[in-house]
Structure formats: C-alpha cells, structure tokens
Motif scaffolding. Structure first.
Motif, short mmCIF file in Angstrom:
data_model
loop_
_atom_site.label_atom_id
_atom_site.label_comp_id
_atom_site.label_asym_id
_atom_site.label_seq_id
_atom_site.Cartn_x
_atom_site.Cartn_y
_atom_site.Cartn_z
N MET A 158 1.85 -7.94 8.45
CA MET A 158 0.41 -8.18 8.56
C MET A 158 -0.43 -7.13 7.83
SD MET A 158 -0.22 -7.23 12.52
CE MET A 158 0.08 -5.60 13.18
N ASN A 159 0.11 -5.91 7.68
CA ASN A 159 -0.67 -4.88 6.98
C ASN A 159 -0.68 -5.13 5.47
OD1 ASN A 159 -1.19 -3.59 9.40
ND2 ASN A 159 0.59 -2.24 9.25
N LEU A 160 0.48 -5.51 4.94
CA LEU A 160 0.53 -5.86 3.52
C LEU A 160 -0.32 -7.12 3.26
CD1 LEU A 160 1.71 -5.33 0.67
CD2 LEU A 160 3.65 -6.77 1.29
N ALA A 161 -0.33 -8.03 4.24
CA ALA A 161 -1.15 -9.25 4.12
C ALA A 161 -2.63 -8.87 4.02
CB ALA A 161 -0.92 -10.15 5.34
N ASP A 162 -3.06 -7.94 4.85
CA ASP A 162 -4.46 -7.50 4.85
C ASP A 162 -4.83 -6.87 3.51
OD1 ASP A 162 -6.88 -6.68 6.77
OD2 ASP A 162 -6.39 -4.97 5.47
N PHE A 163 -3.95 -5.97 3.04
CA PHE A 163 -4.18 -5.29 1.75
C PHE A 163 -4.27 -6.33 0.62
CE2 PHE A 163 -1.95 -3.69 -2.08
CZ PHE A 163 -2.84 -2.69 -2.46
N THR A 164 -3.33 -7.30 0.64
CA THR A 164 -3.27 -8.31 -0.42
C THR A 164 -4.52 -9.20 -0.39
OG1 THR A 164 -0.87 -8.27 -0.20
CG2 THR A 164 -1.79 -10.12 -1.40
N ALA A 165 -4.93 -9.61 0.82
CA ALA A 165 -6.11 -10.48 0.95
C ALA A 165 -7.34 -9.79 0.37
CB ALA A 165 -6.34 -10.83 2.42
N LYS A 166 -7.50 -8.49 0.68
CA LYS A 166 -8.68 -7.77 0.20
C LYS A 166 -8.65 -7.60 -1.32
CE LYS A 166 -9.39 -5.03 4.39
NZ LYS A 166 -8.84 -3.83 5.04
N LYS A 167 -7.49 -7.22 -1.84
CA LYS A 167 -7.37 -6.93 -3.28
C LYS A 167 -7.42 -8.21 -4.12
CE LYS A 167 -6.35 -2.62 -4.61
NZ LYS A 167 -6.78 -2.04 -5.88
N ALA A 168 -6.70 -9.23 -3.64
CA ALA A 168 -6.59 -10.46 -4.44
C ALA A 168 -7.76 -11.41 -4.18
CB ALA A 168 -5.27 -11.16 -4.15
N LYS A 169 -8.52 -11.11 -3.12
CA LYS A 169 -9.64 -11.98 -2.71
C LYS A 169 -9.13 -13.40 -2.45
CE LYS A 169 -13.37 -9.31 -4.77
NZ LYS A 169 -12.59 -8.14 -5.11
N ARG A 170 -8.15 -13.49 -1.58
CA ARG A 170 -7.59 -14.78 -1.22
C ARG A 170 -7.62 -14.94 0.30
NH1 ARG A 170 -8.08 -15.59 -5.80
NH2 ARG A 170 -6.68 -16.64 -7.28
N LYS A 171 -7.64 -16.22 0.76
CA LYS A 171 -7.64 -16.48 2.20
C LYS A 171 -6.19 -16.43 2.68
CE LYS A 171 -9.49 -19.66 5.65
NZ LYS A 171 -8.44 -19.32 6.56
N ILE A 172 -5.86 -15.39 3.43
CA ILE A 172 -4.47 -15.19 3.84
C ILE A 172 -4.34 -15.27 5.35
CG2 ILE A 172 -2.65 -13.41 4.00
CD1 ILE A 172 -3.10 -12.78 1.10
N ILE A 173 -3.38 -16.07 5.79
CA ILE A 173 -3.06 -16.12 7.23
C ILE A 173 -1.87 -15.18 7.42
CG2 ILE A 173 -2.31 -17.63 9.13
CD1 ILE A 173 -3.42 -19.97 7.19
N PRO A 174 -2.06 -14.07 8.16
CA PRO A 174 -0.96 -13.11 8.28
C PRO A 174 0.00 -13.49 9.40
CG PRO A 174 -2.94 -12.22 9.31
CD PRO A 174 -3.29 -13.61 8.83
N TRP A 175 1.25 -13.18 9.18
CA TRP A 175 2.27 -13.27 10.25
C TRP A 175 2.18 -11.95 11.03
CZ3 TRP A 175 5.41 -17.23 11.59
CH2 TRP A 175 6.45 -16.93 12.48
N PRO A 176 2.32 -11.99 12.36
CA PRO A 176 2.08 -10.75 13.12
C PRO A 176 3.25 -9.76 13.13
CG PRO A 176 2.55 -12.53 14.62
CD PRO A 176 2.57 -13.14 13.24
N GLY A 177 3.80 -9.43 11.98
CA GLY A 177 4.91 -8.46 11.92
C GLY A 177 4.44 -7.16 11.28
N PHE A 178 5.23 -6.14 11.46
CA PHE A 178 4.90 -4.84 10.85
C PHE A 178 6.17 -4.00 10.73
CE2 PHE A 178 4.34 -4.68 15.42
CZ PHE A 178 5.09 -3.58 15.78
N CYS A 179 6.12 -3.03 9.81
CA CYS A 179 7.24 -2.11 9.67
C CYS A 179 7.00 -0.96 10.65
CB CYS A 179 7.29 -1.59 8.24
SG CYS A 179 8.24 -0.06 8.09
N PRO A 180 7.88 -0.76 11.64
CA PRO A 180 7.62 0.27 12.65
C PRO A 180 7.43 1.66 12.02
CG PRO A 180 9.48 -1.10 13.30
CD PRO A 180 9.12 -1.51 11.91
N THR A 181 8.13 1.94 10.93
CA THR A 181 8.04 3.27 10.30
C THR A 181 6.65 3.51 9.70
OG1 THR A 181 10.38 3.06 9.78
CG2 THR A 181 9.18 4.80 8.62
N HIS A 182 6.07 2.48 9.09
CA HIS A 182 4.74 2.64 8.47
C HIS A 182 3.62 2.45 9.49
CE1 HIS A 182 7.10 2.16 4.78
NE2 HIS A 182 6.14 2.87 4.23
N HIS A 183 3.84 1.54 10.44
CA HIS A 183 2.80 1.21 11.40
C HIS A 183 2.54 2.37 12.37
CE1 HIS A 183 0.23 -1.93 12.99
NE2 HIS A 183 0.66 -1.69 14.22
#
Ligand code: 13P
Length: 310
Positions: A158-183
């Motif tokens: 979901m964090n990469l989804a958020d970054f991608t949506a903002k940068k690419a300016k696309r409507k993205i539905i994120p899956w609620p997963g995350f990398c525990p090490t980065h999160h």
C-alpha cells in the motif's frame, strides 16, 4: 565479484564456491539486502529490476539466486529452461504473503474493469492473475503507461501504491499489504535522525510510509538510492531502507557518511543465506525453485510487459 576477506575459513569457502560455480556453469545473483560476504561473491548485485533483467538474459545454465523466494521464482519464470537455486528455501517475503491468491482472485472479481498491477514482491500465482508486474524502480512508469481513465488495482504494497498514485497521477486502489521492515520506520525516527545529522540528505525506499516519504530528499529503489548517493556531491546521507544497502553504499563512496534512519530495518529472510549454503546449493543443485508451467506462462506475460515498458 569482489571478496577480499582475510578470514582463512571464509577464504577457503569462497575459493570452493568459485571453483564449483565454474564447474556448474553458474551465475550468482545477489540482492543488495544480502549479507556483505554474499554480495562480494556475486557476479551481479543490484535491485529487483536489475537482477530480473540479468536472470532473463544470462547464458549461464544455473542461476544461484541470493535473495528471497519471489526473486528466485521470477528468475525461473523468465528463464524456465535454467536451473534456479535459492540457497535457503525458507527465505520468504512477508509482504508477498499478505496477498494470498484466493483473496486476490475475489478482489479481481469485485473490480472487473480494473487493471491489475502487481509488485514483483508477490507470489507466482498472483503474478499470473495480473496484467502487469512492476518493481519499485519502474512502478510509476508502468502506471503511467495505463490510460488515465482506468482504475488500477495495485498489490500487495500500500505504501508503494500511494507513492505511485501521487507520482503517476493515476487512480490506484491499494491492497492493504506492507513490508514490515520498511513500514516500521516512523516519522519520529526520521525527525530524530535528521536532528542528529542536520547536514544529511534523507534517501528512502517507496515501501516506507507516506509520512516518511514526505520528509525525503529522494525516494527510489535500492539501485536508485545507490546511484543518487554516488552521483550527488553531498557528503552525508540518512538511509531509509534495509541495512544490507550500507555494504555497496560504503564500498562505492569511501569518503561519504551514511546513517541508518532506524537500526531496526533488517529483513531476517534476506539474512538467511550464508556462504556455506551457497556452496551446498552449487554442489547439490538444490534447493531448486520451479514454477508450474501454466502459472509460469501467465506470469511471464505480466513480467514481459514490464520489461518491454522499462
Ligand atoms: P528493490 O526494488 O529496490 O530491489 O526493492 C526490493 C525489495 O524487496 C524492497 O523491500
């Protein structure tokens, strides 16, 4: 390949690995989150995208993948005729496990019009259900290649989804997963590190939380972070990604200083591979990673679309 250890046991092991590698006609690929001594024996080190490109084009008969399971599976999908070895079969990815294929299938049914983009950190089955794959290095580019009016189901991070949506300016539905090490890296950790090192630039991986990314001077894949630090004149950097990256960062930039945004950013799965296990793998040609043909063929379409666009 660049192992210059003084430890006699390690020296002997490295020698045996190199001779076995030659005998098997093998190539060793290592992700930059691997322990330093593993990165030093590899033919190629890098991020997920670079390693998958190497796996796709190598002439070697055997690929020893020093990384985690989804990376070795990707290599096997890209080069199904090759023997792909993962020296530690239990090296998994908790992020990939957060998107079980049955749940992904029902979400896709709910959203029949959505384009499915899956991060390479996903199982082979999830890749086979996807229209496109992406890595952290090309997620924005892939999203931008999809018509703006289309909805994108992006999984599993979901964090990469958020970054991608903002940068690419696309409507993205994120899956609620995350990398525990980065999160685990919080805004407070970053503020503390910035106070300790006020001159340092903050470089983070897009798997970090949005409020962490908001504070960054640069957001990119592990390769992107290494390139940024190597090409930028600044002398100090706070790094927000897995600590294995300090090995190439320090090696390539002996005159620069690198500080972890958090000492806790360690992926235990990435640290399961040892020199002994690499030697065992080469000697015994196991643990072997294979992907069932039907899944492999479908996943290959999504991976090839990514490789073509990149
Ligand atoms: P990279 O795309 O930077 O290699 O990241 C891979 C990864 O697994 C991050 O957790």
């Amino acid at each position: 390949m660049n192992n210059k250890t003084d430890n006699p046991t390690e020296k002997k092991l490295v020698k045996e690995i190199l001779s076995m590698k030659k005998k098997r006609g093998a190539v060793i690929l290592a992700h930059v989150y691997q322990p330093g001594e593993i990165q030093d024996i590899a033919d190629f080190t890098g991020d997920s995208l670079f390693l998958s490109q190497q796996a796709a084009k190598t002439q070697a008969k055997v690929i020893v993948f020093c990384g985690v399971r989804f990376m070795a599976e990707t290599a096997s999908i890209l080069s199904p005729e090759k023997i792909v070895l993962l020296p530690e079969i239990n090296a998994g990815c908790p992020l990939a496990d957060m998107a079980p294929s049955e749940k992904v299938k029902s979400k896709i049914k709910e959203l029949p019009e959505a384009v499915v983009v899956s991060y390479v950190n996903s199982s082979a089955v999830v890749k086979s259900l996807s229209d496109y794959c992406c890595t952290s290095a090309n997620a924005v580019q892939i999203a931008q290649s999809i018509p703006a009016e289309k909805e994108i189901l992006f999984l599993p991070d979901m964090n990469l989804a958020d970054f991608t949506a903002k940068k690419a300016k696309r409507k993205i539905i994120p899956w609620p997963g995350f990398c525990p090490t980065h999160h685990l890296l919080t805004r407070e950790d970053v503020i503390k590190a910035k106070k300790l090192h006020p001159q340092a630039l903050l470089l983070v991986h897009p798997e970090c939380r949005p409020e962490v990314c908001d504070l960054a001077d640069y957001i990119g894949s592990t390769r992107g972070i290494i390139e940024f630090a190597s090409n930028n004149p600044a002398k100090e950097y706070i790094i927000g990604t897995e600590l294995g990256i300090f090995h190439p960062l320090k090696k390539n930039n002996p005159n620069k200083k690198f500080f972890p945004a958090s000492e806790n950013m360690i992926c235990r799965n990435m640290k399961l591979i040892t020199l002994e296990k690499v030697l065992y793998s080469l000697q015994n040609l196991e643990p072997l990673i294979t992907v069932p043909e039907e899944i492999s063929k479908k996943s290959l379409k999504a991976l090839n679309r990514m490789i073509e666009i990149t």
